[in-house]
Design an enzyme around this catalytic site. Structure first.
Site, PDB file in Angstrom:
ATOM      1  N   SER A 132       0.584  -1.355  -0.358  1.00  0.00           N
ATOM      2  CA  SER A 132      -0.653   0.352  -0.029  1.00  0.00           C
ATOM      3  C   SER A 132       0.413   1.032  -0.351  1.00  0.00           C
ATOM      4  CB  SER A 132      -0.716   0.208   0.935  1.00  0.00           C
ATOM      5  OG  SER A 132      -2.021   0.486   1.140  1.00  0.00           O
ATOM      6  N   ASP A 169      -9.673  -2.488  -6.302  1.00  0.00           N
ATOM      7  CA  ASP A 169      -9.111  -2.142  -5.414  1.00  0.00           C
ATOM      8  C   ASP A 169      -9.814  -0.610  -4.989  1.00  0.00           C
ATOM      9  OD1 ASP A 169      -7.236  -1.283  -3.248  1.00  0.00           O
ATOM     10  OD2 ASP A 169      -5.724  -1.731  -4.062  1.00  0.00           O
ATOM     11  N   HIS A 184      -8.108  -4.688  -1.627  1.00  0.00           N
ATOM     12  CA  HIS A 184      -6.878  -3.666  -1.227  1.00  0.00           C
ATOM     13  C   HIS A 184      -6.446  -5.039  -0.341  1.00  0.00           C
ATOM     14  CE1 HIS A 184      -3.976  -0.938  -0.982  1.00  0.00           C
ATOM     15  NE2 HIS A 184      -4.287  -1.226   0.418  1.00  0.00           N
TER      16      HIS A 184
END
Length: 402
Positions: free
Chosen positions: A182, A318, A347
């Protein structure tokens, strides 16, 4: 500043438990609240057809989009893994991006690993918590390959630079690799682009990278994504309140009440983060903190795994790292980069593969095979060089290894 990161030998990462990854890792931390983790935690035929490379190996995996300048050199190595472990979303959990994201965050099993924390004092008088697999850093051979895991971090890559420098100085003969999730992936790619001529890393992996933070911010305020936004803002506020005394009477452009009571990540960044880093606005901060502009300069092997479409509709799967922010053209033109895009995953969910739904994410064996390929190539290069020149001279060329 406060940040958290993790370090350990590459050989210990092969296990049945997943690396800890969750949407809570998409955080924007102020320079006074940094957390980076270096530790020995592991890197341990679907319904949607996506575009892929013209290579036969890529056509063999029609559910995946596979592109990049390093396709010819890396994809054949991963072909067996992708064939053995095709991307088949787990029923129910793997068919809705929000269900998959939340399920993976709260119900995925965690590796039973004991960590020993080392606090690294940075040059700006901040601190970075380095979590080593307990005992490993005291027993490792000096040339054991090490993996740095970046779960989340601020935009400031100075912490990343100091962490890598610290680990490299402790194990100067070791090959270093890094994996970022991320926002941690965004930091990693920015670091690789900006430190392209000096980074001691031998290879890296980027997972669910938002790449373009301006685009990510736009999508972050749409529909159900507001739930993530509010949850992350609350987490940031709780972290900030533990250090609120540091900001008493600080003055300047800081808006401490806004940061302390932020209802969104953007509000927190407006009140604290963008001021700390010297940006004129939040959009200026996001624009200049995006890794989409630096990936073209990456000079070491880099594997990027992202998430794209669902149900045959051209919509982002996502919720935090939108696919329209992926710098595909720069990845295609960079001979060091390979991009694999899965049709689903939420995600950092990737609830698919033999260990689904509670076990390791689908990405784990792909990442491990990739890193082990790089390590085998590094060892082969050193062995070859040792026959003619000193190993120390040879290792300078390993960073360009494909």
């Amino acid at each position: 500043m406060a940040t958290t990161t993790s370090v350990s030998p590459l050989s210990t990462f092969r296990h049945r438990s997943p690396i800890i990854s969750s949407p809570n890792q998409f955080l924007s931390l102020s320079p006074t609240v940094k957390t980076s983790k270096i530790s020995a935690v592991h890197v341990s035929a679907t319904t949607t057809t996506m575009p892929s490379s013209d290579l036969p190996e890529a056509r063999a995996h029609p559910s995946l989009e596979i592109v990049g300048g390093a396709t010819e050199s890396i994809l054949p190595v991963l072909n067996a893994t992708l064939t053995r472990n095709p991307y088949n979303p787990f029923p129910f959990f793997g068919w809705n991006r929000h269900v998959e994201t939340i399920y993976a965050s709260f119900f995925r099993t965690r590796p039973d690993v004991r960590l020993r924390r080392e606090c690294l004092r940075t040059k700006d008088n901040g601190s970075v918590a380095l979590d080593w697999v307990s005992g490993d850093d005291r027993q490792l051979p000096p040339d054991s390959p090490l993996l740095i895991l970046l779960f989340y971090s601020a935009s400031f890559i100075g912490d990343m630079h100091e962490v890598v420098e610290h680990v490299s100085s402790r194990y100067p003969k070791a090959n270093l690799y890094a994996v970022g999730w991320s926002l941690g992936a965004n930091i990693l790619v920015r670091y690789l682009g900006q430190e392209s001529h000096s980074s001691p890393l031998s290879g890296a992996v980027s997972l669910c990278n938002p790449f373009n933070l301006v685009i990510a911010d736009e999508d972050f305020h749409k529909g159900f994504n507001n739930v993530y936004d509010k949850a992350l803002a609350k987490s940031l506020c709780n972290i900030f309140k533990n250090h609120a005394l540091l900001f008493e009477d600080i003055g300047g452009e800081y808006n401490i009440p806004l940061a302390a009571n932020a209802k969104s990540v953007r509000e927190f960044d407006q009140g604290l983060t963008r001021v700390s880093f010297g940006f004129k606005s939040v959009d200026d901060y996001y624009s200049n903190s995006s890794s989409s502009d630096t990936i073209k300069h990456v000079r070491i092997p880099l594997l990027c795994i992202q998430i794209y479409v669902f149900s045959g509709v051209q919509a982002a799967n996502d919720p935090i790292a939108p696919s329209r922010g992926i710098p595909r053209e720069d990845i295609k033109e960079n001979p060091n980069c390979l991009l694999i895009v899965t049709p689903k995953g939420g995600h950092l969910g990737w609830v698919a593969g033999v260990d689904a739904p509670r076990g390791a994410p689908w990405t784990d064996p792909v990442v491990m095979d990739y890193l082990e390929h790089l390590e085998r190539g590094a060892l082969k290069s050193i062995t070859s060089c040792s026959n003619s020149v000193e190993v120390e001279q040879c290792t300078e060329g390993l960073h360009s290894l494909k």
